[in-house]
Design a protein around this motif. Structure first.
Motif, PDB file in Angstrom:
ATOM      1  N   ILE A 125      34.935  32.287  30.179  1.00  0.00           N
ATOM      2  CA  ILE A 125      35.185  33.142  30.412  1.00  0.00           C
ATOM      3  C   ILE A 125      36.681  33.031  31.927  1.00  0.00           C
ATOM      4  N   VAL A 126      37.625  32.779  31.511  1.00  0.00           N
ATOM      5  CA  VAL A 126      38.669  32.149  32.369  1.00  0.00           C
ATOM      6  C   VAL A 126      39.287  33.670  32.153  1.00  0.00           C
ATOM      7  N   VAL A 127      39.315  34.036  30.795  1.00  0.00           N
ATOM      8  CA  VAL A 127      40.575  35.212  30.245  1.00  0.00           C
ATOM      9  C   VAL A 127      39.703  36.159  31.096  1.00  0.00           C
ATOM     10  N   GLU A 128      38.385  35.936  31.056  1.00  0.00           N
ATOM     11  CA  GLU A 128      37.986  37.694  31.800  1.00  0.00           C
ATOM     12  C   GLU A 128      37.857  37.075  33.172  1.00  0.00           C
ATOM     13  N   VAL A 129      37.881  36.685  33.687  1.00  0.00           N
ATOM     14  CA  VAL A 129      37.869  36.771  35.061  1.00  0.00           C
ATOM     15  C   VAL A 129      39.661  36.618  35.709  1.00  0.00           C
ATOM     16  N   GLU A 130      40.631  35.733  34.400  1.00  0.00           N
ATOM     17  CA  GLU A 130      41.644  36.700  34.784  1.00  0.00           C
ATOM     18  C   GLU A 130      42.193  38.023  35.101  1.00  0.00           C
ATOM     19  N   ALA A 131      41.512  38.462  33.551  1.00  0.00           N
ATOM     20  CA  ALA A 131      41.952  40.507  33.611  1.00  0.00           C
ATOM     21  C   ALA A 131      41.569  40.724  34.674  1.00  0.00           C
ATOM     22  N   THR A 132      40.450  40.255  35.770  1.00  0.00           N
ATOM     23  CA  THR A 132      39.391  41.183  36.330  1.00  0.00           C
ATOM     24  C   THR A 132      40.337  40.800  37.753  1.00  0.00           C
ATOM     25  N   ILE A 133      40.722  39.388  37.541  1.00  0.00           N
ATOM     26  CA  ILE A 133      41.627  39.565  39.022  1.00  0.00           C
ATOM     27  C   ILE A 133      42.830  40.614  38.425  1.00  0.00           C
ATOM     28  N   ALA A 134      43.427  40.225  37.708  1.00  0.00           N
ATOM     29  CA  ALA A 134      44.676  41.395  37.214  1.00  0.00           C
ATOM     30  C   ALA A 134      44.195  42.834  37.645  1.00  0.00           C
ATOM     31  N   ALA A 135      42.963  42.802  37.572  1.00  0.00           N
ATOM     32  CA  ALA A 135      42.900  44.756  37.305  1.00  0.00           C
ATOM     33  C   ALA A 135      42.279  44.973  38.906  1.00  0.00           C
ATOM     34  N   GLY A 136      42.507  44.104  39.889  1.00  0.00           N
ATOM     35  CA  GLY A 136      42.890  43.524  40.988  1.00  0.00           C
ATOM     36  C   GLY A 136      41.537  43.518  41.945  1.00  0.00           C
ATOM     37  N   ALA A 137      40.378  42.475  41.401  1.00  0.00           N
ATOM     38  CA  ALA A 137      39.655  41.846  42.354  1.00  0.00           C
ATOM     39  C   ALA A 137      40.370  40.244  43.016  1.00  0.00           C
ATOM     40  N   SER A 138      39.526  39.962  43.617  1.00  0.00           N
ATOM     41  CA  SER A 138      40.381  38.791  44.758  1.00  0.00           C
ATOM     42  C   SER A 138      39.627  37.935  43.508  1.00  0.00           C
ATOM     43  N   PRO A 139      39.992  36.285  43.790  1.00  0.00           N
ATOM     44  CA  PRO A 139      39.657  35.586  42.722  1.00  0.00           C
ATOM     45  C   PRO A 139      38.224  35.092  42.748  1.00  0.00           C
ATOM     46  N   ALA A 140      38.027  34.817  44.425  1.00  0.00           N
ATOM     47  CA  ALA A 140      36.722  34.992  44.962  1.00  0.00           C
ATOM     48  C   ALA A 140      35.504  35.995  44.435  1.00  0.00           C
ATOM     49  N   ARG A 167      47.732  26.048  30.802  1.00  0.00           N
ATOM     50  CA  ARG A 167      47.697  27.764  32.047  1.00  0.00           C
ATOM     51  C   ARG A 167      46.451  26.929  32.162  1.00  0.00           C
ATOM     52  N   ARG A 168      45.092  26.463  32.632  1.00  0.00           N
ATOM     53  CA  ARG A 168      44.046  26.652  33.251  1.00  0.00           C
ATOM     54  C   ARG A 168      44.042  26.003  34.607  1.00  0.00           C
ATOM     55  N   ARG A 169      45.205  24.697  34.272  1.00  0.00           N
ATOM     56  CA  ARG A 169      45.657  23.968  35.639  1.00  0.00           C
ATOM     57  C   ARG A 169      46.515  25.059  36.306  1.00  0.00           C
ATOM     58  N   ARG A 170      47.160  25.945  36.375  1.00  0.00           N
ATOM     59  CA  ARG A 170      48.190  26.662  36.446  1.00  0.00           C
ATOM     60  C   ARG A 170      47.000  27.487  37.637  1.00  0.00           C
ATOM     61  N   LEU A 171      46.172  28.408  36.626  1.00  0.00           N
ATOM     62  CA  LEU A 171      45.365  29.176  36.870  1.00  0.00           C
ATOM     63  C   LEU A 171      44.280  28.587  38.175  1.00  0.00           C
ATOM     64  N   LYS A 172      43.440  27.167  38.121  1.00  0.00           N
ATOM     65  CA  LYS A 172      43.010  27.036  38.837  1.00  0.00           C
ATOM     66  C   LYS A 172      43.611  26.872  40.742  1.00  0.00           C
ATOM     67  N   SER A 173      44.763  26.490  40.297  1.00  0.00           N
ATOM     68  CA  SER A 173      46.074  26.574  41.403  1.00  0.00           C
ATOM     69  C   SER A 173      45.873  28.043  42.621  1.00  0.00           C
ATOM     70  N   GLU A 174      46.850  28.432  41.336  1.00  0.00           N
ATOM     71  CA  GLU A 174      46.952  30.600  41.643  1.00  0.00           C
ATOM     72  C   GLU A 174      45.774  30.735  42.548  1.00  0.00           C
ATOM     73  N   TRP A 175      44.051  30.532  42.433  1.00  0.00           N
ATOM     74  CA  TRP A 175      43.737  30.677  42.654  1.00  0.00           C
ATOM     75  C   TRP A 175      42.923  30.272  43.724  1.00  0.00           C
ATOM     76  N   GLY A 176      43.183  28.535  44.013  1.00  0.00           N
ATOM     77  CA  GLY A 176      42.556  28.317  45.349  1.00  0.00           C
ATOM     78  C   GLY A 176      40.679  28.056  45.005  1.00  0.00           C
ATOM     79  N   PHE A 177      40.804  27.693  43.102  1.00  0.00           N
ATOM     80  CA  PHE A 177      39.502  27.307  43.278  1.00  0.00           C
ATOM     81  C   PHE A 177      39.550  25.779  43.626  1.00  0.00           C
ATOM     82  N   THR A 178      38.098  25.081  43.908  1.00  0.00           N
ATOM     83  CA  THR A 178      37.788  24.063  44.132  1.00  0.00           C
ATOM     84  C   THR A 178      37.583  23.536  42.102  1.00  0.00           C
ATOM     85  N   ASP A 179      37.926  21.918  41.904  1.00  0.00           N
ATOM     86  CA  ASP A 179      36.922  22.057  40.792  1.00  0.00           C
ATOM     87  C   ASP A 179      36.274  22.274  40.368  1.00  0.00           C
TER      88      ASP A 179
END
Length: 505
Positions: A354-369, A331-343
């Motif tokens: 805080i992977v869960v928190e960042v994912e939930a924040t994005i789901a709530a409308g914020a950009s990954p960055a 799941r982490r590797r998939r999210l890294k690709s979807e969010w466009g994050f560098t390693d």
């Protein structure tokens, strides 16, 4: 043990090999308790209940009260066992675990002994350098939680120095799954990090399954960390200690490091390690002795006579297996690709747990960055300053709402940081803090122009420079205007208006 008496960590690892083991207790979030119909305080809806209000006769150990197994807790336990790669027993039974429990009215715990619901599994953990470590799981078994003691009269709130203790039976009987690893070899210098990563992985799993709130600060997820050392080249395992109920990932990491250094110092001086439980002290960063650690025989297990074995059908098990979410590492590797994050960017998130928190924040409308910026930046700084877990001080929904106010032009980054502090202090949602503190950006050009004209009039030399084409001189006027507006202005808009008004002057 004084810090001076600890052995240097690197020296300890030169002399001894650390062997780890973990017992993680997960409180399930079912509506009711494990063996009674009382509301479950580990469910979010019941968290703030007053002491001794969520109890039933079974929880109090009253004569004649008989336990009944919570079917939903069994299903959650099977899900967790499957997610840990375990085999699910065709039949598992409950047992009575006997020793003095001041916070369990019946003075024994209903647990599982030789027939756990799940056994022989493995979970993969990823370290900060990308190393994947397979953690062998011995078993995951069902049991009930004990109550809670509040120690009164001491200066620290701990049993040491307290005059008396108060018992809250709300937590007595809360459904638990205890996950027990086999001995973990080969961690070496990464032992503390592995401990933290393992707890973070278990937290990710139970959250993805939806079976626990997994709030470490509330005790929904607790780790007992076993540490032993053996001299390099020796096959016989050393004597282990068990640091009990460590309730943050940061503390698990620190406790393992401390025990390695403490035990190494004792062994190097010719001493012996006592097999015992130990308490972790967050304030001092030390462990202290608890009680001698009992082996299974000392608990005097015997079959629970009031409960029949649990025998899930193979069809049910396979249905639950088919519905499992993806494994945390995948799941982490998939999210890294979807969010466009560098390693490096993703590792900052993963290392912070805080992977869960960042994912939930994005789901709530914020950009990954934006989500990454807030969680790894200002929120992490404030959590560290307050000595709290980063995931516990603010919700993803509020972080997304805060970013939405920035995107709408209602807040600047500087104002948003003030709003965040208000949210963390319990003043309400971001919008409520903005309204209460009057922190919105001034969008009225008329108010801005009035402040700009005043600043230009008080700095005629700067005005002349701007009119001569030296636009960098506008910085002095912009600074004066921002000060006059108490930071509640868009600096880019102020700059546009400054140049505009200077040309007209």
């Amino acid at each position: 043990m004084d810090a001076e008496a600890l052995m240097d960590y690197n020296k300890a690892l030169e002399l001894y090999e650390p062997v780890l083991g973990f017992e993680v207790h997960v409180e399930l979030n079912t509506a009711t308790k494990m063996f009674s119909s009382a509301p479950n305080p580990a469910h979010e809806a019941n968290h703030d209940a007053a002491p001794n209000t969520l109890v039933a006769p079974v929880d109090m150990g009253l004569p004649g009260a008989l336990p009944v197994v919570n079917a939903e807790a069994v299903v959650s336990s099977i899900k967790l066992g499957l997610a840990l790669g375990c085999s699910i027993a065709e039949s598992s039974s409950f047992a009575r675990k006997n020793y003095f429990y001041p916070d369990l009215g019946k003075n024994y715990q209903i647990s599982q002994f030789d027939e756990p619901i799940a056994f022989e599994g493995s979970v993969q953990v990823e370290l900060s350098d990308g190393t994947l470590v397979d953690i062998p799981i011995e078993r995951a078994h069902m049991e009930e939680d004990a109550g809670k003691l509040t120690h009164v009269g001491g200066s620290t709130g701990r049993i040491q120095g307290a005059d008396h203790s108060l018992v809250d039976y709300n937590r007595a009987g809360v459904p638990l799954v205890e996950i027990v690893t086999k001995p973990i070899f080969g961690a070496e210098h990464q032992a503390p990090e592995l401990a933290k990563a393992y707890v973070a992985t278990i937290r990710d799993i139970v959250l993805s399954l939806g079976i626990s709130e997994a709030r470490l600060e509330r005790g929904n997820l607790r780790c007992d960390a076993n540490v032993s050392l053996r001299p390099r080249g020796q096959e016989k395992l050393g004597t282990r200690t068990e640091t009990k109920n460590v309730n943050s990932m940061r503390s698990v990491e620190r406790a393992v490091r401390y025990e390695i250094q403490r035990q190494a110092a004792i062994l190097a001086a010719g001493g012996t390690i006592i097999q015992e439980t130990r308490h972790w002290h967050e304030d001092t960063g030390e462990t202290s002795p608890g009680r001698p650690k009992s082996d299974a025989d000392d608990y005097r297990y015997f079959p629970e006579p009031d409960l029949v074995p649990v025998a899930p059908s193979r069809e049910q098990v396979e249905e639950l297996r088919a519905a499992l979410p993806e494994a945390p590492v995948a799941r982490r590797r998939r999210l890294k690709s979807e969010w466009g994050f560098t390693d490096l960017e993703f590792q900052d998130v993963a290392n912070g747990g805080i992977v869960v928190e960042v994912e939930a924040t994005i789901a709530a409308g914020a950009s990954p960055a934006a989500a990454r910026k807030w969680w790894t930046g200002e929120i992490a700084r404030l959590a560290n300053a307050q000595g709290r877990e980063i995931a516990d001080i603010v919700t993803p929904a509020n972080v997304a709402a805060l970013q939405a106010l920035i995107d709408a032009g209602t807040l600047t980054d500087k104002l948003a940081r003030q709003v965040l502090e208000g949210v963390i202090a319990g003043e309400g949602t971001p919008q409520e803090v903005v309204d209460a503190r009057g922190l919105a950006v001034v969008s009225d050009d008329g108010a801005l122009i009035a402040a700009i004209d005043e600043a230009l009039a008080s700095q005629p030399d700067v005005l002349a420079k701007i009119r001569d084409g030296k636009v960098q001189a506008a910085g002095a006027v912009i600074g004066a205007v921002m000060k006059a507006m108490k930071g509640q202005a868009d600096a880019a808009r102020v700059r546009e208006l400054v140049l505009e008004r200077a040309a007209q002057a």
